[in-house]
Design an enzyme around this catalytic site. Structure first.
Site, PDB file in Angstrom:
ATOM      1  N   ILE A  13       0.692  -1.072  -0.044  1.00 59.25           N
ATOM      2  CA  ILE A  13       0.127   0.110   0.034  1.00 59.25           C
ATOM      3  C   ILE A  13       1.170   1.343   0.120  1.00 59.25           C
ATOM      4  O   ILE A  13       0.491   2.295  -0.673  1.00 59.25           O
ATOM      5  CB  ILE A  13      -1.082   0.126   1.215  1.00 59.25           C
ATOM      6  CG1 ILE A  13      -1.864  -1.115   1.133  1.00 59.25           C
ATOM      7  CG2 ILE A  13      -1.552   1.425   1.459  1.00 59.25           C
ATOM      8  CD1 ILE A  13      -2.852  -1.336   2.281  1.00 59.25           C
ATOM      9  N   TYR A 153      -3.088  -9.797  15.869  1.00 61.54           N
ATOM     10  CA  TYR A 153      -2.954  -8.708  14.872  1.00 61.54           C
ATOM     11  C   TYR A 153      -4.093  -7.611  14.810  1.00 61.54           C
ATOM     12  O   TYR A 153      -3.789  -6.505  14.983  1.00 61.54           O
ATOM     13  CB  TYR A 153      -3.114  -9.314  13.410  1.00 61.54           C
ATOM     14  CG  TYR A 153      -3.051  -8.133  12.258  1.00 61.54           C
ATOM     15  CD1 TYR A 153      -2.277  -7.297  11.744  1.00 61.54           C
ATOM     16  CD2 TYR A 153      -4.574  -8.218  11.767  1.00 61.54           C
ATOM     17  CE1 TYR A 153      -2.457  -6.426  10.895  1.00 61.54           C
ATOM     18  CE2 TYR A 153      -4.623  -7.177  10.431  1.00 61.54           C
ATOM     19  CZ  TYR A 153      -3.568  -6.370  10.156  1.00 61.54           C
ATOM     20  OH  TYR A 153      -4.034  -5.292   9.218  1.00 61.54           O
TER      21      TYR A 153
END
Length: 337
Positions: A13, A153
């Site tokens: 990204i 996470y």
């Protein structure tokens, strides 16, 4: 020339966002640790492409190295910071949870300290749709509670949101957190489903399809995602003077210049339909290995992107078949398959 510090520019990204900002005349400094979670050569090649642009510079270093991060940030003096670097991967967090604490908690704290000290105009940080956890009312909206994360996470990303809210409140630091929904596209990570599926199908290897394919994802094409981030950079949150100022559906905090925004395609796609689209694009059938649901995974994600559209006038719109075709074209060219 506006200056933006982006963490994670060698990542999927971050690379695409940096490329977009450079095309618009920004000066960008990238900070990336080049960790070996996946093939470092892919990261190096992304950075090499960015370094061809005279307005891009980069530092290799870990987020946990606060002295180096401080030194780089002081020298570059950014107007804004976009924090994308993180230990990614839901499944890997089951194997190596400590990496997520080091990078996503300690590293993010160091980035927030830089933003506070330099008094940047806007700090934007990546969160994830995984923070919605066990929530089952869809599409997910930013104003609903998200307290049931299912992996370390997701828990670290929710912790980042809470940490950022406190900094926004204490230091009047404008912060926007964006929650990503299953991002895919050219230069993607090798651990992402599309990459793994295409690679396996072309090599006549089986693909693992969890929950027997009865899963749904809001697949978001990378160009749509980074366009959303770019537009949010200019949608700087302001601390409201009263709760009455907050429009219904806005996640703006009543006590801080802080907001959470979904960036998703607002389209729930069944995993089996995703595989069908890959097969159609490749002109080749997959060898399907149906499996049970994996620990920590969720059966569905689906974004309500109305807030993004209200703030920016933009909404992701690339359909899955078009996005897959773009990825396959890149993959075949990159690997010569």
């Amino acid at each position: 020339m506006r200056k933006v510090l982006i963490t994670g520019t060698a990542g999927f990204i971050g690379f695409h966002l940096a490329r977009l900002l450079l095309s618009e005349g920004f000066r960008v400094h990238g900070y990336d640790g080049m960790t070996d979670y996946y093939d470092v050569r892919l990261k190096q090649e992304r950075h090499a492409l960015l370094l061809q642009h005279e307005a891009f510079s980069a530092t290799e270093g870990l987020l946990e190295d606060h002295a180096l991060l401080d030194e780089v940030s002081d020298r570059f003096a950014p107007d804004m910071i976009v924090h994308l670097a993180a230990q990614a991967g839901v499944r890997y967090s089951l194997e190596n949870p400590r990496a997520y604490i080091d990078s996503n908690i300690v590293g993010t704290f160091n980035v927030m300290e830089v933003a506070r000290r330099l008094r940047v105009r806007h700090l934007l940080m990546a969160s994830t749709s995984s923070v919605y956890g066990a929530n089952d009312e869809m599409p997910f909206t930013e104003t609903e509670k998200a307290d049931t994360q299912l992996t370390i996470y997701a828990a670290t990303k929710k912790a980042n949101e809470n940490m950022a809210h406190s900094y926004a409140h204490l230091w009047n630091l404008p912060v926007t957190m964006f929650r990503f929904f299953t991002v895919y596209g050219p230069w993607g990570r090798p651990d992402l489903a599309l990459y793994k599926f295409v690679d396996a199908v072309l090599d006549d290897r089986p693909i693992d399809i969890y929950n027997n394919g009865d899963m749904y994802r809001d697949f978001t094409y990378i160009d749509d995602l980074v366009r959303g981030i770019r537009l949010l950079m200019d949608a700087i949150p302001v601390r409201p003077s009263s709760k009455e100022e907050i429009v219904a559906g806005d996640s703006l905090s009543p006590v801080a210049p802080f907001r959470v925004v979904n960036i998703g395609n607002s389209d729930k796609v069944r995993l089996l339909d995703f595989v069908d689209a890959i097969e159609a694009c490749l002109g080749k059938k997959a060898i399907r290995n149906y499996m049970e649901m994996q620990k920590g995974d969720v059966p569905a994600t689906w974004a309500n992107a109305e807030l993004l559209q209200r703030l920016t006038g933009y909404r992701p719109q690339t359909d899955v078949r078009t996005g897959i075709a773009h990825f396959v074209r890149w993959f075949r060219d990159y690997y010569g398959k």
